[in-house]
Design a protein around this motif. Structure first.
Motif, PDB file in Angstrom:
ATOM      1  N   ARG A  17      83.727 -21.990  -6.454  1.00 66.98           N
ATOM      2  CA  ARG A  17      82.973 -22.819  -5.514  1.00 66.98           C
ATOM      3  C   ARG A  17      83.946 -23.682  -4.710  1.00 66.98           C
ATOM      4  O   ARG A  17      85.052 -24.003  -5.166  1.00 66.98           O
ATOM      5  CB  ARG A  17      81.924 -23.658  -6.228  1.00 66.98           C
ATOM      6  CG  ARG A  17      82.478 -24.630  -7.222  1.00 66.98           C
ATOM      7  CD  ARG A  17      81.364 -25.520  -7.786  1.00 66.98           C
ATOM      8  NE  ARG A  17      81.925 -26.613  -8.530  1.00 66.98           N
ATOM      9  CZ  ARG A  17      82.145 -26.591  -9.840  1.00 66.98           C
ATOM     10  NH1 ARG A  17      81.837 -25.521 -10.544  1.00 66.98           N
ATOM     11  NH2 ARG A  17      82.688 -27.638 -10.443  1.00 66.98           N
ATOM     12  N   LEU A  18      83.483 -24.033  -3.531  1.00 70.08           N
ATOM     13  CA  LEU A  18      84.268 -24.885  -2.640  1.00 70.08           C
ATOM     14  C   LEU A  18      83.422 -26.096  -2.312  1.00 70.08           C
ATOM     15  O   LEU A  18      82.216 -25.970  -2.058  1.00 70.08           O
ATOM     16  CB  LEU A  18      84.550 -24.154  -1.328  1.00 70.08           C
ATOM     17  CG  LEU A  18      85.615 -23.079  -1.317  1.00 70.08           C
ATOM     18  CD1 LEU A  18      85.545 -22.303  -0.003  1.00 70.08           C
ATOM     19  CD2 LEU A  18      86.999 -23.701  -1.482  1.00 70.08           C
ATOM     20  N   SER A  19      84.009 -27.282  -2.319  1.00 73.11           N
ATOM     21  CA  SER A  19      83.243 -28.439  -1.840  1.00 73.11           C
ATOM     22  C   SER A  19      83.743 -28.775  -0.435  1.00 73.11           C
ATOM     23  O   SER A  19      84.951 -28.884  -0.191  1.00 73.11           O
ATOM     24  CB  SER A  19      83.362 -29.621  -2.801  1.00 73.11           C
ATOM     25  OG  SER A  19      84.701 -29.889  -3.074  1.00 73.11           O
ATOM     26  N   VAL A  20      82.797 -28.875   0.473  1.00 70.61           N
ATOM     27  CA  VAL A  20      83.134 -29.028   1.895  1.00 70.61           C
ATOM     28  C   VAL A  20      82.161 -29.990   2.565  1.00 70.61           C
ATOM     29  O   VAL A  20      81.088 -30.269   2.035  1.00 70.61           O
ATOM     30  CB  VAL A  20      83.046 -27.672   2.647  1.00 70.61           C
ATOM     31  CG1 VAL A  20      84.056 -26.678   2.131  1.00 70.61           C
ATOM     32  CG2 VAL A  20      81.646 -27.081   2.581  1.00 70.61           C
ATOM     33  N   ARG A  21      82.551 -30.488   3.727  1.00 71.98           N
ATOM     34  CA  ARG A  21      81.642 -31.281   4.557  1.00 71.98           C
ATOM     35  C   ARG A  21      81.900 -30.986   6.029  1.00 71.98           C
ATOM     36  O   ARG A  21      83.040 -30.766   6.424  1.00 71.98           O
ATOM     37  CB  ARG A  21      81.787 -32.777   4.277  1.00 71.98           C
ATOM     38  CG  ARG A  21      83.200 -33.302   4.324  1.00 71.98           C
ATOM     39  CD  ARG A  21      83.234 -34.805   4.090  1.00 71.98           C
ATOM     40  NE  ARG A  21      82.745 -35.166   2.759  1.00 71.98           N
ATOM     41  CZ  ARG A  21      82.283 -36.378   2.450  1.00 71.98           C
ATOM     42  NH1 ARG A  21      82.268 -37.328   3.360  1.00 71.98           N
ATOM     43  NH2 ARG A  21      81.866 -36.645   1.228  1.00 71.98           N
ATOM     44  N   ASP A  22      80.807 -30.939   6.803  1.00 70.51           N
ATOM     45  CA  ASP A  22      80.884 -30.779   8.250  1.00 70.51           C
ATOM     46  C   ASP A  22      81.807 -29.642   8.681  1.00 70.51           C
ATOM     47  O   ASP A  22      82.608 -29.824   9.604  1.00 70.51           O
ATOM     48  CB  ASP A  22      81.343 -32.107   8.886  1.00 70.51           C
ATOM     49  CG  ASP A  22      80.632 -32.334  10.222  1.00 70.51           C
ATOM     50  OD1 ASP A  22      79.657 -31.608  10.524  1.00 70.51           O
ATOM     51  OD2 ASP A  22      81.055 -33.228  10.968  1.00 70.51           O
ATOM     52  N   CYS A  23      81.719 -28.508   8.019  1.00 70.70           N
ATOM     53  CA  CYS A  23      82.531 -27.372   8.453  1.00 70.70           C
ATOM     54  C   CYS A  23      81.863 -26.062   8.060  1.00 70.70           C
ATOM     55  O   CYS A  23      80.806 -26.063   7.435  1.00 70.70           O
ATOM     56  CB  CYS A  23      83.944 -27.458   7.892  1.00 70.70           C
ATOM     57  SG  CYS A  23      84.018 -27.122   6.157  1.00 70.70           S
ATOM     58  N   ALA A  24      82.499 -24.967   8.449  1.00 70.09           N
ATOM     59  CA  ALA A  24      81.948 -23.642   8.161  1.00 70.09           C
ATOM     60  C   ALA A  24      82.745 -22.958   7.050  1.00 70.09           C
ATOM     61  O   ALA A  24      83.935 -23.227   6.881  1.00 70.09           O
ATOM     62  CB  ALA A  24      81.999 -22.784   9.425  1.00 70.09           C
TER      63      ALA A  24
END
Ligand code: ADP
Ligand code: MG
Length: 340
Positions: A225-232
């Motif tokens: 899993r990847l934790s991300v914000r405001d991106c694709a």
């Protein structure tokens, strides 16, 4: 109406009232449908989410009508059937073709929007799979290449026989568009799933990162899993569309240099960046390049991060993902190399 029913109706009305009183930034609205040959699931939070998602659905369906290579009355079909004549297209289509051509140049043609004669020969768009003869592929290769396309303003002209396929960039580009529209409509928290393309708007309503799974190419399970914000976060994988003939598997990502499905030892590439269009173009291109060339491309540009999954199970990630990438239970023994 019986007294029981009236009481039930009053109770139901009360519940609806309570729910709407509870409207807060954390209430989610979901829209699910099929478009661009894939399952679409859009989720947004907060006031205005419902109206904004309905508008997003309409705009995605409109983009599909314009860009589809299979719909006979799309702008792309008009261009592909023009037999060398110039065709006037909408500003959106011209902008996307321009972007796709620039990515083709940037990736030395690993991703190339003129790959359609090859994709069609393998039967991928019509789901009528076949293994073309080597001579057939060789006769199609000269039709493939960014130099087959002339784009002046909104006028598109292809060399006779050349054909466009925006399948490698359209979903990512549409994701950017929908995310911008949602932000314009005041939505600050949303996650847009367009098949293997994920576009996040802001953070989760509680301010934490979105968690996006990376599929195990060999099963239905989640590898990491990847934790991300405001991106694709966009994945291209051989497993997404493939067929097997005489014990050999052929998939839908074609190496425009050879005309054959790209076989570089990779089974999936996931790209992370603010722009969904960039991620989508690169996920296809890096899959074609293979890990070593892809690593060079990352070192040269540094405007994206990526996760590479190999046929032998090994995983390579770029340095910018070190803190946001986590292997899931059952996969923690996998070897992970960090590119620097
Ligand atoms: P998906 O659409 O399955 O998410 P991609 O973004 O990698 O996966 O795009 C693959 C699609 O793009 C194929 O179905 C085909 O239509 C087209 N395509 C295949 N190979 C290439 C390539 N090398 N460059 C550009 N487009 C490609
Ligand atoms: Mg792509």
């Amino acid at each position: 109406m019986s007294r029981f029913l009236r009481r039930l109706t009053a109770l139901a009305a009360g519940l609806v009232f309570l729910c709407s009183c509870g409207i807060s930034a954390s209430r989610s609205v979901d829209v699910q449908f099929t478009a661009m040959d894939t399952f679409i699931h859009l989720t947004a939070y907060g006031a205005g989410a419902s109206t904004a998602l309905n508008a997003a659905q309409q705009s995605l369906l409109a983009l599909e009508k314009q860009l589809s290579v299979t719909e006979a009355d799309s702008e792309i079909s008009a261009v592909n059937n023009a037999d060398g004549r110039p065709v006037s297209v909408s500003e959106d289509t011209a902008a996307l073709v321009d972007f796709a051509l620039s990515m083709s140049r940037r990736t030395d043609g690993a991703m190339d929007p003129t790959v359609y004669p090859l994709v069609r020969a393998w039967g991928f768009t019509a789901d009528e799979y076949r293994v073309p003869a080597q001579m057939e592929l060789e006769s199609l290769l000269p039709l493939v290449g960014a130099e087959q396309v002339d784009l002046s303003g909104n006028t598109l002209t292809l060399s006779p026989g050349a054909m466009l396929d925006l399948g490698s960039v359209a979903k990512g580009w549409a994701g950017d568009r929908l995310a911008d529209d949602l932000k314009q409509a005041g939505v600050s928290s949303a996650i847009l799933r367009l098949g293997g393309n994920i576009q996040t708007v802001g953070t989760k309503p509680d301010g934490s990162d979105w968690v996006v799974g990376i599929q195990d190419p060999d099963s239905e399970g989640m590898l990491a899993r990847l934790s991300v914000r405001d991106c694709a976060v966009v994945t291209s994988g051989g497993y997404q569309r493939a067929f097997t003939e005489n014990g050999k598997t052929y998939w839908h990502i074609i190496d425009p240099a050879t005309g054959h499905p790209a076989r570089t030892g990779l089974t999936s590439v996931t790209v992370v960046a603010p722009s969904g269009a960039l991620c989508d173009a690169l996920s296809t291109a890096l899959f074609v390049m293979g890990t070593d060339r892809a690593a060079d491309h990352w070192r040269e540009h540094r405007d994206f991060e990526a996760v590479f999954v190999c046929e032998d199970g090994r995983i390579t990630i770029t340095a910018g993902l070190e803190d946001s990438f986590t292997l899931m239970d059952g996969y923690t023994e996998r070897e992970v190399t960090v590119l620097r």
